[in-house]
Design an enzyme around this catalytic site. Structure first.
Site, PDB file in Angstrom:
ATOM      1  CE  LYS A   1      -4.020  -0.998  -5.784  1.00  0.00           C
ATOM      2  NZ  LYS A   1      -2.631  -0.603  -5.969  1.00  0.00           N
TER       3      LYS A   1
ATOM      4  CE  LYS B   1      -3.554  -2.180   0.987  1.00  0.00           C
ATOM      5  NZ  LYS B   1      -2.274  -2.260   0.287  1.00  0.00           N
TER       6      LYS B   1
ATOM      7  CE  LYS C   1       2.760   4.099  -1.386  1.00  0.00           C
ATOM      8  NZ  LYS C   1       2.526   2.837  -2.129  1.00  0.00           N
TER       9      LYS C   1
HETATM   10  N1  AQP Z   1      -1.771  -1.382   5.199  1.00  0.00           N
HETATM   11  C1  AQP Z   1      -0.685  -2.100   5.060  1.00  0.00           C
HETATM   12  N2  AQP Z   1      -0.272  -2.916   6.057  1.00  0.00           N
HETATM   13  C2  AQP Z   1       0.858  -3.666   5.938  1.00  0.00           C
HETATM   14  N3  AQP Z   1       1.654  -3.619   4.846  1.00  0.00           N
HETATM   15  C3  AQP Z   1       1.278  -2.800   3.840  1.00  0.00           C
HETATM   16  N4  AQP Z   1       1.833  -2.541   2.646  1.00  0.00           N
HETATM   17  C4  AQP Z   1       1.075  -1.633   1.981  1.00  0.00           C
HETATM   18  N5  AQP Z   1       0.008  -1.298   2.723  1.00  0.00           N
HETATM   19  C5  AQP Z   1       0.105  -2.017   3.880  1.00  0.00           C
HETATM   20  C6  AQP Z   1       3.072  -3.145   2.179  1.00  0.00           C
HETATM   21  O1  AQP Z   1       3.927  -2.089   1.749  1.00  0.00           O
HETATM   22  C7  AQP Z   1       4.691  -2.549   0.647  1.00  0.00           C
HETATM   23  C8  AQP Z   1       4.610  -1.570  -0.477  1.00  0.00           C
HETATM   24  O2  AQP Z   1       3.290  -1.444  -0.917  1.00  0.00           O
HETATM   25  P1  AQP Z   1       3.021  -0.694  -2.283  1.00  0.00           P
HETATM   26  O3  AQP Z   1       3.200   0.742  -2.100  1.00  0.00           O
HETATM   27  O4  AQP Z   1       3.825  -1.275  -3.352  1.00  0.00           O
HETATM   28  O5  AQP Z   1       1.616  -1.106  -2.719  1.00  0.00           O
HETATM   29  P2  AQP Z   1       0.249  -1.142  -2.064  1.00  0.00           P
HETATM   30  O6  AQP Z   1       0.121  -2.402  -1.299  1.00  0.00           O
HETATM   31  O7  AQP Z   1      -0.692  -1.011  -3.172  1.00  0.00           O
HETATM   32  O8  AQP Z   1       0.234   0.103  -1.108  1.00  0.00           O
HETATM   33  P3  AQP Z   1      -0.914   1.067  -0.923  1.00  0.00           P
HETATM   34  O9  AQP Z   1      -0.548   1.977   0.157  1.00  0.00           O
HETATM   35  O10 AQP Z   1      -2.201   0.319  -0.768  1.00  0.00           O
HETATM   36  O11 AQP Z   1      -0.916   1.877  -2.296  1.00  0.00           O
HETATM   37  P4  AQP Z   1      -2.113   2.155  -3.234  1.00  0.00           P
HETATM   38  O12 AQP Z   1      -3.037   2.979  -2.449  1.00  0.00           O
HETATM   39  O13 AQP Z   1      -1.489   2.881  -4.392  1.00  0.00           O
HETATM   40  O14 AQP Z   1      -2.712   0.849  -3.622  1.00  0.00           O
HETATM   41  C9  AQP Z   1       4.173  -3.934   0.286  1.00  0.00           C
HETATM   42  O15 AQP Z   1       5.040  -4.903   0.837  1.00  0.00           O
HETATM   43  C10 AQP Z   1       2.839  -3.999   0.948  1.00  0.00           C
HETATM   44  O16 AQP Z   1       2.505  -5.313   1.319  1.00  0.00           O
END
Ligand code: AQP
Length: 345
Positions: free
Chosen positions: A115, A207, A210
């Site tokens: 990040k 991955k 969002k």
């Molecule tokens: N691609 C994924 N596959 C499986 N699990 C996922 N999680 C996130 N992306 C995947 C799981 O969703 C929960 C919440 O995630 P989060 O929103 O707290 O954080 P993140 O992992 O940072 O999600 P994003 O979508 O990748 O957000 P951004 O783009 O802001 O960094 C967690 O249990 C995570 O494991």
């Protein structure tokens, strides 16, 4: 045998629409665990601000994510649903953990490296200590089980290390405060199902996230039927036909991803999916997947929109959940203050 009462804690960031990765990697397990465990589900708004968030948009995103939680099937009469910033014990315990965790531990965290990118000097300090706040989220409730996607495994290991070091460093004080054995449990990750790491629809090695600038990379839980079908049709594939057994998915990230998604949505296994679609073209799997995704996600999207139109109702659920969460965290934090040697009145 752990002497801690089983308790589930997990959260998602209000940084945008929830997507299929959040749903399959975490939410499906959250819903199931409501049947068997005491569950606490948080909208982690303090984690969200580790990268810049426009305050107006953040406020809306907190309510939108809560609406999505409810639409997916989280039940506020069974589980505690609240937003993190309403329970100040998270931040307070995170400070203690900032003083327990070691720089060397945090330096190993791959999510920070990804990040922060090349320009680490410009990353917020909050982004760096994010895993300490996550440990505090879990341990402020002495939670024993944490359902998350595969990407959070390393942060969970750090939370276990922090709990262990706190228990060890303060062993005498814990005993003197009248606690038998460890003060904090070692929280266990629950990483379950055929899609614990859902990948981008545009690149099977990245991955689903969002923050990916391409909306085509993910299925949002609020996408309408046409959008879902279009995104699946456009999903990247390779030139070969689908294999008949899971060993044949090795080195084929897009095929692996689409079959995993299908299996998770259908409630079956990858082998069952390949028994049905193996040897055929991707287009057949894509058509069936589009139909299945619309059937599963469509009602969630509709219910989310209905709840978004009633922010008062959603706010009421967060207010009630915050009170219930605080009632658990406050006495635990009071004990932590005593154990740390603070003068407590
Ligand atoms: N691609 C994924 N596959 C499986 N699990 C996922 N999680 C996130 N992306 C995947 C799981 O969703 C929960 C919440 O995630 P989060 O929103 O707290 O954080 P993140 O992992 O940072 O999600 P994003 O979508 O990748 O957000 P951004 O783009 O802001 O960094 C967690 O249990 C995570 O494991």
């Amino acid at each position: 045998m752990s002497s801690f009462t089983p308790r589930v804690f997990s959260g998602m960031q209000p940084t945008g629409n929830l997507h299929l990765g959040n749903y399959l990697g975490a939410m499906l397990n959250w819903i199931k665990l409501q049947e068997t465990h005491e569950c606490i589900y948080c909208v982690v708004d303090m984690h969200a601000i580790t990268v810049w968030q426009d305050p107006k948009e953040l406020r809306k995103a907190i309510l939108d994510v809560t609406a999505a939680y409810l639409a997916c099937g989280l039940d506020p009469s069974r589980s505690i649903i609240f937003n993190q910033s309403q329970v100040p014990e998270h931040a307070e315990l995170a400070w203690i953990f900032n003083c327990v965790a070691r720089m060397g531990w945090l330096n190993r965290m791959t999510q920070f490296k990804e990040k922060a990118g090349k320009d680490k000097e410009q990353a917020s300090v909050g982004l760096y200590v994010y895993p300490n706040l996550m440990a505090a989220d879990i341990l402020a409730y002495k939670a024993t089980h944490v359902p998350v996607g595969e990407d959070q495994k390393q942060h969970l290991e750090l939370a276990r290390d922090i709990a262990g070091k706190f228990n060890l460093d303060f062993a005498d004080a814990i005993r003197e405060a009248g606690h038998e054995g460890d003060f904090f449990p070692q929280p266990e990750p629950f990483i379950m199902g055929p899609a614990t790491r859902v990948m981008s629809l545009r690149d099977g090695t990245k991955k689903m996230s969002k923050s990916d600038p391409s909306d085509l990379s993910r299925l949002n839980l609020t996408d309408d039927a046409d959008t879902i079908a279009r995104k699946i049709r456009k999903a990247k594939t390779d030139a070969d036909s689908l294999p008949s057994e899971s060993a044949g998915l090795k080195g084929r990230p897009e095929a692996d991803n689409l079959t995993g998604i299908y299996a998770a949505l259908a409630g079956s296994s990858v082998d069952q999916v390949l028994a049905q679609f193996g040897g055929g073209q991707f287009s057949k799997l894509k058509d069936a997947l589009a139909e299945l995704a619309v059937a599963r996600l469509g009602p969630i999207g509709q219910e989310t929109k209905r709840l978004q139109a009633d922010p008062g109702h959603v706010e009421g659920i967060l207010a009630d959940g915050s009170r219930r969460a605080r009632a658990i965290a406050r006495p635990i934090m009071r004990e932590v203050r005593k154990i740390a040697g603070f003068v407590v009145f």
